[in-house]
Every structure is written in C-alpha cells, then in structure tokens.
Scaffold this motif. Structure first.
Motif, PDB file in Angstrom:
ATOM      1  N   ARG A 140       0.827  -1.210   0.000  1.00  0.00           N
ATOM      2  CA  ARG A 140       0.000   0.000   0.000  1.00  0.00           C
ATOM      3  C   ARG A 140       0.861   1.260   0.000  1.00  0.00           C
ATOM      4  NH1 ARG A 140      -2.873  -4.087   1.754  1.00  0.00           N
ATOM      5  NH2 ARG A 140      -5.168  -4.064   1.683  1.00  0.00           N
ATOM      6  N   TRP A 200       1.381   4.313  -3.076  1.00  0.00           N
ATOM      7  CA  TRP A 200       1.269   5.765  -2.888  1.00  0.00           C
ATOM      8  C   TRP A 200       2.450   6.494  -3.535  1.00  0.00           C
ATOM      9  CZ3 TRP A 200       3.692   9.632   0.367  1.00  0.00           C
ATOM     10  CH2 TRP A 200       2.988  10.843   0.386  1.00  0.00           C
ATOM     11  N   ASP A 205      -3.664 -10.101   7.130  1.00  0.00           N
ATOM     12  CA  ASP A 205      -3.587  -8.649   7.307  1.00  0.00           C
ATOM     13  C   ASP A 205      -3.432  -8.273   8.775  1.00  0.00           C
ATOM     14  OD1 ASP A 205      -3.752  -8.211   4.628  1.00  0.00           O
ATOM     15  OD2 ASP A 205      -5.873  -7.642   4.618  1.00  0.00           O
ATOM     16  N   ALA A 246      -3.578  -4.509  10.282  1.00  0.00           N
ATOM     17  CA  ALA A 246      -4.630  -4.093  11.213  1.00  0.00           C
ATOM     18  C   ALA A 246      -4.053  -3.250  12.351  1.00  0.00           C
ATOM     19  CB  ALA A 246      -5.354  -5.319  11.771  1.00  0.00           C
ATOM     20  N   ARG A 280      -3.457   0.156  10.937  1.00  0.00           N
ATOM     21  CA  ARG A 280      -4.721   0.873  10.789  1.00  0.00           C
ATOM     22  C   ARG A 280      -5.212   1.408  12.125  1.00  0.00           C
ATOM     23  NH1 ARG A 280      -7.308  -3.700   6.759  1.00  0.00           N
ATOM     24  NH2 ARG A 280      -6.757  -2.695   4.779  1.00  0.00           N
ATOM     25  N   ALA A 333      -5.643   5.433  13.277  1.00  0.00           N
ATOM     26  CA  ALA A 333      -7.052   5.813  13.295  1.00  0.00           C
ATOM     27  C   ALA A 333      -7.212   7.191  13.929  1.00  0.00           C
ATOM     28  CB  ALA A 333      -7.861   4.778  14.072  1.00  0.00           C
ATOM     29  N   ASP A 335      -4.216  11.626   4.430  1.00  0.00           N
ATOM     30  CA  ASP A 335      -4.872  10.791   5.425  1.00  0.00           C
ATOM     31  C   ASP A 335      -4.359   9.364   5.317  1.00  0.00           C
ATOM     32  OD1 ASP A 335      -6.536   9.450   7.163  1.00  0.00           O
ATOM     33  OD2 ASP A 335      -8.389  10.304   6.377  1.00  0.00           O
ATOM     34  N   ASP A 364      -5.444   6.776   6.651  1.00  0.00           N
ATOM     35  CA  ASP A 364      -6.551   5.829   6.539  1.00  0.00           C
ATOM     36  C   ASP A 364      -6.854   5.527   5.074  1.00  0.00           C
ATOM     37  OD1 ASP A 364      -8.783   4.293   7.760  1.00  0.00           O
ATOM     38  OD2 ASP A 364     -10.006   5.744   6.660  1.00  0.00           O
ATOM     39  N   ASP A 365      -6.741   6.536   4.214  1.00  0.00           N
ATOM     40  CA  ASP A 365      -7.010   6.330   2.789  1.00  0.00           C
ATOM     41  C   ASP A 365      -5.955   5.407   2.166  1.00  0.00           C
ATOM     42  OD1 ASP A 365      -9.199   8.004   2.947  1.00  0.00           O
ATOM     43  OD2 ASP A 365      -8.085   9.783   2.276  1.00  0.00           O
ATOM     44  N   LEU A 413      -4.058   3.126   3.781  1.00  0.00           N
ATOM     45  CA  LEU A 413      -3.991   1.803   4.413  1.00  0.00           C
ATOM     46  C   LEU A 413      -5.228   0.943   4.178  1.00  0.00           C
ATOM     47  CD1 LEU A 413      -2.411   2.765   7.859  1.00  0.00           C
ATOM     48  CD2 LEU A 413      -1.259   1.915   5.799  1.00  0.00           C
ATOM     49  N   ARG A 414      -6.212   1.429   3.473  1.00  0.00           N
ATOM     50  CA  ARG A 414      -7.442   0.655   3.248  1.00  0.00           C
ATOM     51  C   ARG A 414      -7.114  -0.645   2.503  1.00  0.00           C
ATOM     52  NH1 ARG A 414     -11.481   5.464   1.194  1.00  0.00           N
ATOM     53  NH2 ARG A 414     -11.824   6.435   3.217  1.00  0.00           N
TER      54      ARG A 414
END
Length: 362
Positions: free
Chosen positions: A71, A75, A264, A268, A271, A275, A356, A358-359, A361-362
C-alpha cells in the motif's frame, strides 16, 4: 525518556494559578489557513504512525509487512523520513558529553570502523555523500553503490547505507570500494533487525528506487535528570501514566497482537495506530496525564516540554527536506505517539498538504 526531563523541573516553579488561568491572548495570524496554492506540485506528507517492531510479540515476522509495504509503494513516496538521529546531530552531541552522553549511547552508531575504512569523519562523509548524489548516474555500478554505502556509514547514516546494500544483488554485497569485512558484517546483521527504519523504510526505499532515507529525529532537548531527583521524577511520571486510558490502550493491543499471524494482521495494527481516535487516546494516557501531575517540581510539565520541543525539531527537519525539492511526496514513519504532534505542527506550514493515512492503508 523519564531521565531526560530533569533539567526542566524549574518549570514547576510557575504558580498553580498560572496553570489554571484562562486562554489569554490569541493571535490573529493562522498559517494553517494560508495554504498555497503553490505554482507547481504541492508538497504532500503522509505521516505513518508505527509500532516499534522490536516491541511486537515473538510471532512477528518480516513477511507480515508485505500488505503494508504494498500500500505504501502504491502511494509512491519520493522521500522517506525515519525516526533516527542524523549522523551530524550525533557528531554535535558527542562534542557535548556532559549533557548528551546517555543520548549518544542510546541513539548514535559508532562511526569509527567506517572512518577507518574510508578516511572520512562524520562531517566530511556527509559532504562526500551529497557530492556523490549530485552526480549520481541513472544506472550506478555495484562499485559505486558499495562506495556510497561505505560513505553513508562513515556519515552516521546507517539506514541510508542499508538502502544501497539492498539495491545491490546479493552476490555484489562484498567487502570492496571502502567497505571492510567488518562493515559488511554490520550491514548484513542490521538487515535482520526488527526495526521499522530497516524493515519498512529502507526496504521500501530500495523497492522504489530511492537512494537514501532521511533521519529526522532530534534529541537535542535531552538532558540528564539530576541524581537526587531521579527516583522522584520516575515515580511522578509513572503515577501519571497509571490511568484508565493507558490500560485501555494496552487492552486494545491484546487482540491485535493475537491476530499477527493472519494475512492482514500487522496491517490491522497500523490501521488502529493511525485511526482518528488514536491521537486523543495517546494524549490522555501519556502527555495530558503528565501535564497535570501535581509534583511541586513540575516533573510532568518538564517532560511535556521535552516532548513538544523534540517533535517541533523533528518537524522542522522534515520541513527542511521538503524545502530542498518543492513538490515532494514524503512518507514520514514515526512512533505512533509522535503522529498527532507531527500532523498538528506540519499542518501549520503554508506549502504542505497532509495525506490521510486511513485512505492509504485501506
């Protein structure tokens, strides 16, 4: 960390009434509201709050990082910053042993073997590395990569040396071009460390074709706690940290660690640590609790002063790197408790846009 708060205890002399005072004067200038747009590409920074991999359970294995690495690679960062002290800062701290001897022992690598192999001290090696990179070819030879790795080691930049080592075919990872057998053994051993600067940052940099990582940690706010105050300072901070938020954070880690073996599982953890609600949880369990601990010497306030100073200087180091090549996409990997301070301070910069996590690591 606790032992470095001692010289700040004089802050406790401030009156309790001052601590309880209202907000007071508020400036009208808000740099975070005055963003660009720049003439070219904006500077983008993705702050990745990380667990310290050395503290994970024995069930951790480097292969578990692959979902995260994929991920981050997608990016496409153009620079990677890590929580490591630069060789130049370590050189400075070595010149002030009365204050920094403990910090040098904890955070700085011995550059003696690399200096003996290359003939370069830390300042000269840093200058040589910059000279080499300024004329770096599109397809450097193995000899050039070995030479740059040796120079990075002499410069005190062991993670950048690892980037060059990883970019070499295994058969070319040999003692030559300034790398002694001792330095080769050091690089091979460091590759096995459970360290996010190695297994995430250097590994990702090599995969992306980058030539280095940037050491942006700062420990110039460190200072030894006076011997007479060590016990009291330690007890005051430990008492502040013993709170429901700390226990809740520890409890949340239990199922995350138990699931490490899942495909994952480690993703996790990342993430959760990135958060939106993690920032205030970290504050309430640690820095917010220390800020209001009631010792007459103000041990907690001294600790918070050290923490804010360290993060401000780390962010200044990041901003310095961005200013060298405007329009950069930077990944800043740092211990998760630093992340909210990184983002809050970086957000004040005019020519910088945060990404972000979070975007990603989705």
């Amino acid at each position: 960390m606790i032992r470095r708060i001692g010289s700040m205890f004089i802050l406790g002399l401030c009156s309790a009434s001052a601590l309880a005072a209202g907000p007071g004067y508020r400036p009208t200038f808000h740099p975070e509201q005055l963003k660009g747009p720049p003439a070219g590409r904006p500077n983008h920074v993705l702050v990745l709050g990380s667990p310290h991999l050395s503290a994970l359970p024995d069930s951790f294995a480097p292969a578990q990082l692959e979902p995260l690495l994929g991920r981050l690679a997608a990016w496409k960062p153009e620079a990677i910053a890590v929580e490591a002290v630069s060789g130049l800062q370590c050189d400075f701290m070595r010149r002030h042993p009365a204050r920094y001897a403990d910090s040098v022992g904890s955070y700085c690598v011995d550059t003696g073997p690399a200096q003996a192999a290359t003939g370069l001290d830390v300042p000269a090696a840093n200058a040589e590395a910059e000279r080499l990179l300024a004329a770096w070819p599109a397809t450097p030879s193995a000899a050039q990569r070995r030479r740059l790795a040796a120079v990075w080691l002499a410069a005190g930049e062991r993670n950048s040396a690892l980037v060059q080592w990883l970019r070499l075919p295994i058969g070319q990872r040999i003692a030559a071009d300034g790398l002694s057998e001792q330095l080769v053994a050091y690089l091979d051993k460091r590759l096995q460390r459970r360290d996010e600067s190695v297994l995430v940052a250097a590994t990702l940099a090599a995969r992306l074709g980058l030539e280095r990582v940037w050491a942006v940690d700062d420990h110039t706010a460190d200072s030894p706690t006076p011997k007479a105050l060590e016990k009291a300072a330690g007890e005051a901070i430990a008492k502040a940290w013993d709170n429901p938020y700390t226990r809740a954070r520890a409890a949340a880690d239990i199922p995350l660690h138990a699931d490490l073996g899942k495909p994952d599982g480690l993703l996790a953890i990342y993430r959760a640590y990135n958060a939106a609600d993690a920032a205030l949880q970290a504050y309430h369990s640690d820095f917010g609790a220390a800020l209001v601990e009631p010792s007459p010497q103000g041990f907690g306030r001294g600790y918070v002063g050290y923490w804010e100073t360290r993060n401000l200087r780390m962010v200044a180091n990041i901003r310095d790197v961005l200013g060298q090549a405007p329009g950069m996409r930077m990944l800043a990997i740092v211990g998760a408790s630093h992340k909210p301070y990184y983002e809050a301070y970086l957000n004040q910069m005019h020519d910088l846009q945060l990404v972000d996590a979070d975007d990603v690591l989705r």
